[in-house]
Design a protein around this motif. Structure first.
Motif, PDB file in Angstrom:
ATOM      1  N   GLU A 297      -3.872  12.469  -3.734  1.00  0.00           N
ATOM      2  CA  GLU A 297      -2.568  12.706  -4.365  1.00  0.00           C
ATOM      3  C   GLU A 297      -1.527  11.816  -3.709  1.00  0.00           C
ATOM      4  O   GLU A 297      -1.409  11.786  -2.476  1.00  0.00           O
ATOM      5  CB  GLU A 297      -2.166  14.172  -4.238  1.00  0.00           C
ATOM      6  CG  GLU A 297      -0.881  14.522  -4.972  1.00  0.00           C
ATOM      7  CD  GLU A 297      -0.592  16.006  -4.958  1.00  0.00           C
ATOM      8  OE1 GLU A 297       0.250  16.452  -5.764  1.00  0.00           O
ATOM      9  OE2 GLU A 297      -1.201  16.729  -4.146  1.00  0.00           O
ATOM     10  N   PHE A 298      -0.783  11.075  -4.530  1.00  0.00           N
ATOM     11  CA  PHE A 298       0.263  10.210  -3.993  1.00  0.00           C
ATOM     12  C   PHE A 298       1.319  11.040  -3.279  1.00  0.00           C
ATOM     13  O   PHE A 298       1.783  12.072  -3.790  1.00  0.00           O
ATOM     14  CB  PHE A 298       0.926   9.417  -5.119  1.00  0.00           C
ATOM     15  CG  PHE A 298       0.022   8.398  -5.764  1.00  0.00           C
ATOM     16  CD1 PHE A 298      -0.342   7.241  -5.097  1.00  0.00           C
ATOM     17  CD2 PHE A 298      -0.458   8.598  -7.053  1.00  0.00           C
ATOM     18  CE1 PHE A 298      -1.177   6.309  -5.693  1.00  0.00           C
ATOM     19  CE2 PHE A 298      -1.275   7.673  -7.660  1.00  0.00           C
ATOM     20  CZ  PHE A 298      -1.646   6.518  -6.977  1.00  0.00           C
TER      21      PHE A 298
ATOM     22  N   TRP B 295       0.840  -1.189   0.000  1.00  0.00           N
ATOM     23  CA  TRP B 295       0.000   0.000   0.000  1.00  0.00           C
ATOM     24  C   TRP B 295       0.880   1.246   0.000  1.00  0.00           C
ATOM     25  O   TRP B 295       2.068   1.176   0.349  1.00  0.00           O
ATOM     26  CB  TRP B 295      -0.920   0.020   1.217  1.00  0.00           C
ATOM     27  CG  TRP B 295      -2.053  -0.959   1.127  1.00  0.00           C
ATOM     28  CD1 TRP B 295      -1.974  -2.290   0.832  1.00  0.00           C
ATOM     29  CD2 TRP B 295      -3.441  -0.692   1.342  1.00  0.00           C
ATOM     30  NE1 TRP B 295      -3.211  -2.867   0.842  1.00  0.00           N
ATOM     31  CE2 TRP B 295      -4.139  -1.915   1.149  1.00  0.00           C
ATOM     32  CE3 TRP B 295      -4.167   0.447   1.669  1.00  0.00           C
ATOM     33  CZ2 TRP B 295      -5.523  -2.008   1.280  1.00  0.00           C
ATOM     34  CZ3 TRP B 295      -5.544   0.354   1.811  1.00  0.00           C
ATOM     35  CH2 TRP B 295      -6.211  -0.858   1.612  1.00  0.00           C
ATOM     36  N   VAL B 296       0.312   2.365  -0.390  1.00  0.00           N
ATOM     37  CA  VAL B 296       1.067   3.624  -0.429  1.00  0.00           C
ATOM     38  C   VAL B 296       0.272   4.704   0.290  1.00  0.00           C
ATOM     39  O   VAL B 296      -0.956   4.608   0.428  1.00  0.00           O
ATOM     40  CB  VAL B 296       1.361   4.068  -1.880  1.00  0.00           C
ATOM     41  CG1 VAL B 296       2.236   3.046  -2.592  1.00  0.00           C
ATOM     42  CG2 VAL B 296       0.072   4.302  -2.661  1.00  0.00           C
TER      43      VAL B 296
ATOM     44  N   PRO C 109      -3.752   5.468   3.790  1.00  0.00           N
ATOM     45  CA  PRO C 109      -3.112   4.468   2.932  1.00  0.00           C
ATOM     46  C   PRO C 109      -4.098   3.988   1.863  1.00  0.00           C
ATOM     47  O   PRO C 109      -5.287   3.837   2.142  1.00  0.00           O
ATOM     48  CB  PRO C 109      -2.755   3.346   3.906  1.00  0.00           C
ATOM     49  CG  PRO C 109      -3.779   3.457   4.990  1.00  0.00           C
ATOM     50  CD  PRO C 109      -4.150   4.904   5.098  1.00  0.00           C
ATOM     51  N   ILE C 110      -3.607   3.772   0.658  1.00  0.00           N
ATOM     52  CA  ILE C 110      -4.445   3.242  -0.419  1.00  0.00           C
ATOM     53  C   ILE C 110      -3.670   2.152  -1.152  1.00  0.00           C
ATOM     54  O   ILE C 110      -2.444   2.062  -1.060  1.00  0.00           O
ATOM     55  CB  ILE C 110      -4.880   4.333  -1.420  1.00  0.00           C
ATOM     56  CG1 ILE C 110      -3.668   4.914  -2.171  1.00  0.00           C
ATOM     57  CG2 ILE C 110      -5.648   5.439  -0.715  1.00  0.00           C
ATOM     58  CD1 ILE C 110      -4.045   5.892  -3.277  1.00  0.00           C
ATOM     59  N   TYR C 111      -4.424   1.309  -1.846  1.00  0.00           N
ATOM     60  CA  TYR C 111      -3.808   0.252  -2.646  1.00  0.00           C
ATOM     61  C   TYR C 111      -4.366   0.345  -4.055  1.00  0.00           C
ATOM     62  O   TYR C 111      -5.584   0.418  -4.253  1.00  0.00           O
ATOM     63  CB  TYR C 111      -4.104  -1.128  -2.063  1.00  0.00           C
ATOM     64  CG  TYR C 111      -3.630  -2.265  -2.948  1.00  0.00           C
ATOM     65  CD1 TYR C 111      -2.279  -2.590  -3.020  1.00  0.00           C
ATOM     66  CD2 TYR C 111      -4.528  -2.999  -3.714  1.00  0.00           C
ATOM     67  CE1 TYR C 111      -1.836  -3.619  -3.840  1.00  0.00           C
ATOM     68  CE2 TYR C 111      -4.100  -4.036  -4.527  1.00  0.00           C
ATOM     69  CZ  TYR C 111      -2.755  -4.337  -4.587  1.00  0.00           C
ATOM     70  OH  TYR C 111      -2.322  -5.355  -5.406  1.00  0.00           O
ATOM     71  N   ILE C 112      -3.490   0.359  -5.041  1.00  0.00           N
ATOM     72  CA  ILE C 112      -3.902   0.401  -6.438  1.00  0.00           C
ATOM     73  C   ILE C 112      -3.793  -1.010  -7.008  1.00  0.00           C
ATOM     74  O   ILE C 112      -2.697  -1.565  -7.125  1.00  0.00           O
ATOM     75  CB  ILE C 112      -3.046   1.377  -7.265  1.00  0.00           C
ATOM     76  CG1 ILE C 112      -3.057   2.766  -6.619  1.00  0.00           C
ATOM     77  CG2 ILE C 112      -3.566   1.438  -8.703  1.00  0.00           C
ATOM     78  CD1 ILE C 112      -4.416   3.404  -6.509  1.00  0.00           C
ATOM     79  N   GLY C 113      -4.944  -1.594  -7.322  1.00  0.00           N
ATOM     80  CA  GLY C 113      -4.976  -2.941  -7.879  1.00  0.00           C
ATOM     81  C   GLY C 113      -5.105  -2.914  -9.390  1.00  0.00           C
ATOM     82  O   GLY C 113      -5.469  -1.892  -9.987  1.00  0.00           O
ATOM     83  N   PRO C 114      -4.839  -4.019 -10.050  1.00  0.00           N
ATOM     84  CA  PRO C 114      -4.881  -4.070 -11.511  1.00  0.00           C
ATOM     85  C   PRO C 114      -6.304  -3.899 -12.023  1.00  0.00           C
ATOM     86  O   PRO C 114      -7.279  -4.134 -11.306  1.00  0.00           O
ATOM     87  CB  PRO C 114      -4.342  -5.472 -11.822  1.00  0.00           C
ATOM     88  CG  PRO C 114      -4.616  -6.273 -10.597  1.00  0.00           C
ATOM     89  CD  PRO C 114      -4.487  -5.318  -9.446  1.00  0.00           C
TER      90      PRO C 114
END
Length: 581
Positions: free
Chosen positions: A218-219, A192-193, A418-423
């Protein structure tokens, strides 16, 4: 002794709850067992696993849930020997809803592939149907008993449950150390980012019944890898402080709520589940209840099984026995009114959940997934979401707000999460010259907007059509200014505002009106079709409308059956895709 491995793939938590019930049944009979998500199981170990029990739901249009995808992809490799699983014995239970076209399809595909690779069935697979009179229980209990019988375990007494039969906890906060007080932030998994909330604005009219938000994140890391259009963003909501405090007070745990602690498994064969902080990471009970455990969801049968074990009160025990013997009682009490775990515990006020059992009794706080409404090309370094807040009244006339909705509503600009970017679950064609038809009613338009941004950047605007459905141009026409601009640049934008005229108009009606273009793009030019939105009748009716357009009844020369088969094959070949919820 052989240790069975239980692997589950869950989308909403039902399959995980079922898998954990199976694990408790094994342990209650003195048998060691490992229970974990499919995506965390080392795939190279499968051919050497003597007994594997598979529990899976079905995702979308018969697709495997995301946590099943790595295993499924590995099993589909054409290079695998046909007898690679000949030493594996398996039992499989699928969860589904028979009102869907592909009932328990992911489980059926998995069972077929396991046998195709030489695996041996312990018993016939079980198919849990939510539409059955007793829900999945009608299929689950016989399947579970047959599985245990086949493994020569003594017969399981599933109901009633003896009040003094308290199972030993498998996870426990048993090593209290001195740490600095935690700040209550969720622990962030390695993949996660961190992102900062930049926008949280309502985009529906203030007097409209539904509150839909445009969220922009925003990252924090400027070197973040760009995401593909159609990607999925996962958020981890938090329980409210009010609910957490109420739970702590009812369970007499206020005095220990902020004591630093760590978590580790009491069983060597059982790893900690992924929704908990990693082993050795300091936390508190308050932080666990806020960030990791769900006390707002409606309790499932397994929760009432735990209460029956823990309750010291005879009247409560009698009421709980009624719940366990008749699933309709649970549905009427908990599911229909969306009664929460906290509210349920207030009704069973003599029952206390020991701190040593909390991690087993309370379900995980489920991550929420949203299709990203932006493309990296148009919004570098940012993620934009279109989120409808869930608000409703139950048959108890009590206003309800979804846990994630309440959390989002209270987030202010500048908050770090925190967020997670999935495919992506839907992907644009590799050749921009291929025409693309995008259908997205309501918030289903989110991934379609991202696709349009990418198609415009590719110079493929004139080969892109968007069918957007809303109730009213006045109230819920999301991204209206952008659609006008894209239409001027060549995108075919069609808007079905269903309530703006006497006769309701939906996206499938507009598709039929454009039958010549649909036939040309879908058949003559081998175009692609994507559908996103609510999993009601809409996706099916859109496919039927496209089939009508390419049939002899519309603008084509196929029979109705040939046209239907053509559209179905499109989706099988991934020239078509659905994302529904």
């Amino acid at each position: 002794m052989v240790i069975p491995v239980i692997l589950y793939a869950s989308e909403t938590g039902n399959a995980q709850d079922t898998a954990e019930r199976v694990a408790r049944a094994f342990r209650s009979l003195g048998r060691k067992v490992t229970c974990q998500p499919m995506n965390l199981f080392p795939l190279s170990s499968l051919p050497h696993t003597d007994i594997v029990i598979l529990i899976t739901s079905t995702h979308g249009r018969g697709d495997p849930p995301p946590t099943m995808v790595p295993l499924w992809t590995a099993l589909l490799r054409s290079s695998l020997p046909e007898d690679i699983l000949e030493d594996v014995h398996f039992s499989l239970f699928g969860l589904g809803d028979s009102s869907y076209e592909r009932f328990c399809y992911a489980g059926k595909m998995l069972a077929r592939r396991m046998e195709g690779l030489g695996a041996n069935k312990l018993v016939e697979p079980g198919w849990g149907d939510e539409r059955s009179p007793n829900g999945i229980e009608d299929a689950f209990l016989p399947w579970l008993q047959q599985t245990l019988d086949d493994l020569h375990l003594e017969r399981l007494s599933i109901s009633p449950i003896n009040g003094d039969q308290i199972l030993a906890p498998i996870r426990q906060e048993d090593r209290v150390r001195r740490h600095d007080k935690t700040n209550g932030l969720p622990s962030k998994p390695d993949d996660w980012v961190w992102a900062t909330l930049r926008k949280n604005e309502r985009v529906t009219n203030k007097d409209w019944w539904q509150d839909v938000r445009e969220i922009e994140l925003e990252f924090d890391d400027p070197e973040t890898t760009p995401y593909a259009s159609g990607s999925i963003c996962s958020l981890q909501p938090q329980s409210s402080a009010e609910d957490v405090n109420e739970f702590l007070e009812m369970m007499d745990l206020v005095s220990v709520a902020d004591d630093p602690l760590t978590i580790e498994s009491l069983l060597p064969e059982q790893p900690l589940p992924p929704h908990l902080p990693p082993k050795g990471s300091p936390t508190t009970l308050r932080s666990l209840l806020t960030n990791h455990l769900d006390i707002r969801c409606s309790p499932r049968k397994s929760f009432f099984e735990w209460l029956r074990r823990l309750s010291p009160d005879e009247r409560e025990q009698e009421r709980l026995d009624e719940f366990l013997e008749d699933p309709d009682e649970i549905h009427t009490y908990a599911t229909r009114p969306s009664r929460s775990i906290v509210e349920t515990l207030a009704d069973f006020r003599h029952t206390r959940i020991p701190i040593s059992n909390i991690l087993e009794v309370l379900p995980p706080l489920r991550r929420r997934q949203f299709s990203i409404a932006s493309s990296w090309e148009a919004h570098p370094g940012k993620v934009q979401l279109l989120v409808a807040l869930v608000e409703y009244k139950t048959n108890l006339k009590i206003p309800r707000r979804g846990l994630c909705s309440q959390w989002l509503d209270n987030l202010t600009a500048g908050t770090k999460i925190p967020i997670y970017i999935g495919p992506p679950t839907l992907s644009l064609p590799p050749d921009p010259a291929a025409p693309v038809i995008l259908v997205g009613p309501g918030t289903g338009v989110a991934p379609m907007r991202a696709f349009v941004e990418t198609r415009v950047a590719q110079g493929a605007a004139e080969d892109t059509a968007v069918y957007f459905g809303c109730r009213s141009i006045y109230a819920d026409y999301y991204f209206s200014t952008e659609w006008e601009q894209y239409a001027e640049n060549g995108v075919n934008v069609q808007v079905a505002a269903s309530r703006d005229q006497e006769e309701k108009v939906y996206v499938q009606h507009l598709i039929k009106e454009n039958k010549e273009e649909i036939k040309s793009w879908v058949v003559d030019r081998k175009g692609w079709v994507f559908i996103s939105g609510s999993s009601n009748a809409m996706p099916r009716e859109v496919r039927e409308a496209i089939a009508w357009c390419i049939s002899e009844e519309g603008a084509g020369d196929m029979t109705p059956d040939e046209a239907k088969e053509y559209v179905e094959q499109m989706f099988e070949d991934k020239r078509g895709g659905e994302e529904s919820w």
